[in-house]
Design a protein around this motif. Structure first.
Motif, PDB file in Angstrom:
ATOM      1  N   GLU A 241       2.236   6.126   2.194  1.00  0.00           N
ATOM      2  CA  GLU A 241       1.346   5.035   2.577  1.00  0.00           C
ATOM      3  C   GLU A 241      -0.071   5.367   2.097  1.00  0.00           C
ATOM      4  O   GLU A 241      -0.477   6.526   2.120  1.00  0.00           O
ATOM      5  CB  GLU A 241       1.323   4.870   4.105  1.00  0.00           C
ATOM      6  CG  GLU A 241       2.672   4.619   4.720  1.00  0.00           C
ATOM      7  CD  GLU A 241       3.126   3.172   4.619  1.00  0.00           C
ATOM      8  OE1 GLU A 241       2.292   2.304   4.302  1.00  0.00           O
ATOM      9  OE2 GLU A 241       4.319   2.933   4.848  1.00  0.00           O
ATOM     10  N   THR A 242      -0.809   4.338   1.684  1.00  0.00           N
ATOM     11  CA  THR A 242      -2.201   4.513   1.292  1.00  0.00           C
ATOM     12  C   THR A 242      -3.076   3.645   2.194  1.00  0.00           C
ATOM     13  O   THR A 242      -2.599   2.638   2.724  1.00  0.00           O
ATOM     14  CB  THR A 242      -2.422   4.150  -0.192  1.00  0.00           C
ATOM     15  OG1 THR A 242      -2.057   2.790  -0.405  1.00  0.00           O
ATOM     16  CG2 THR A 242      -1.610   5.065  -1.107  1.00  0.00           C
ATOM     17  N   PRO A 243      -4.341   4.001   2.384  1.00  0.00           N
ATOM     18  CA  PRO A 243      -5.198   3.245   3.305  1.00  0.00           C
ATOM     19  C   PRO A 243      -5.645   1.879   2.793  1.00  0.00           C
ATOM     20  O   PRO A 243      -6.143   1.065   3.575  1.00  0.00           O
ATOM     21  CB  PRO A 243      -6.397   4.167   3.515  1.00  0.00           C
ATOM     22  CG  PRO A 243      -6.409   5.078   2.344  1.00  0.00           C
ATOM     23  CD  PRO A 243      -4.988   5.214   1.884  1.00  0.00           C
ATOM     24  N   SER A 244      -5.481   1.625   1.511  1.00  0.00           N
ATOM     25  CA  SER A 244      -5.863   0.334   0.941  1.00  0.00           C
ATOM     26  C   SER A 244      -4.923   0.041  -0.230  1.00  0.00           C
ATOM     27  O   SER A 244      -4.141   0.902  -0.628  1.00  0.00           O
ATOM     28  CB  SER A 244      -7.333   0.360   0.486  1.00  0.00           C
ATOM     29  OG  SER A 244      -7.527   1.294  -0.547  1.00  0.00           O
TER      30      SER A 244
ATOM     31  N   LYS B 175       0.832  -1.208   0.000  1.00  0.00           N
ATOM     32  CA  LYS B 175       0.000   0.000   0.000  1.00  0.00           C
ATOM     33  C   LYS B 175       0.865   1.256   0.000  1.00  0.00           C
ATOM     34  O   LYS B 175       0.718   2.138   0.837  1.00  0.00           O
ATOM     35  CB  LYS B 175      -0.956   0.007   1.190  1.00  0.00           C
ATOM     36  CG  LYS B 175      -1.846  -1.204   1.305  1.00  0.00           C
ATOM     37  CD  LYS B 175      -2.644  -1.160   2.572  1.00  0.00           C
ATOM     38  CE  LYS B 175      -3.295  -2.497   2.829  1.00  0.00           C
ATOM     39  NZ  LYS B 175      -3.894  -2.552   4.150  1.00  0.00           N
TER      40      LYS B 175
END
Length: 175
Positions: free
Chosen positions: A75-78, A59
């Motif tokens: 960073e990404t949440p999904s 992610k």
């Protein structure tokens, strides 16, 4: 797992620095070594001279700068399926549940389009922009055993139109 796409970046950087008249003497050299779980979505931003890519499973959206030899990531949440630079300091990313704008300075994410937000068996996978600024992005069915995904055209204002349905996995969208 070694990140194979970086080899393409290495070759492109080597070609850029060598005379194209002596193509028989080209050799690939390791520019930067990095590991990822599922690295995809390679995109060379010719304006900023940076290499954008994603690690879907970790992610992360990565931006590699060959001039400084640094790789920064957000960073990404999904799971993130693709990244495309949009304007100075911004990029379009496709996450599991929709299309978002990423601020490449702060890492802030804001929604652009929530297509397929109610389809938990799907995630967005691959996409690129056309010359008119439309994002062509495809989704994929997680189990990959049903044609429940689609290919969409997302306008810069976030409006989306399904262009092809009954897809299992959209991949390899390149212009």
């Amino acid at each position: 797992m070694r990140f194979c796409i970086i080899l393409l970046c290495i070759f492109l950087i080597s070609c850029r620095e060598q005379s194209l008249t002596s193509q028989t003497d080209l050799q690939a050299e390791l520019e930067y070594e990095i590991f990822s779980q599922l690295g995809e979505g390679a995109f060379w931003n010719y304006e900023t001279k940076e290499f954008f890519w994603v690690d879907i499973i970790q992610k992360r959206v990565h931006i590699y700068n060959p001039e400084t030899g640094t790789d920064r990531y957000f960073e990404t949440p999904s799971p993130v399926g693709m990244v495309v630079p949009a304007s100075q300091g911004r990029a379009v990313i496709a996450l599991e549940d929709g299309i978002y704008m990423l601020d490449t300075t702060s890492g802030a994410i804001e929604p652009l389009s929530d297509i397929e937000k109610d389809m938990p068996e799907n995630r967005f996978n691959d996409g690129k922009c056309d010359p008119l600024g439309n994002l062509w992005v495809g989704s994929m069915h997680y189990p990959q055993n049903k044609p429940n995904a689609s290919l969409y055209r997302v306008s810069p204002d976030g409006s989306a139109k399904r262009m092809i349905d009954s897809v299992t996995i959209s991949n390899g969208i390149v212009w």
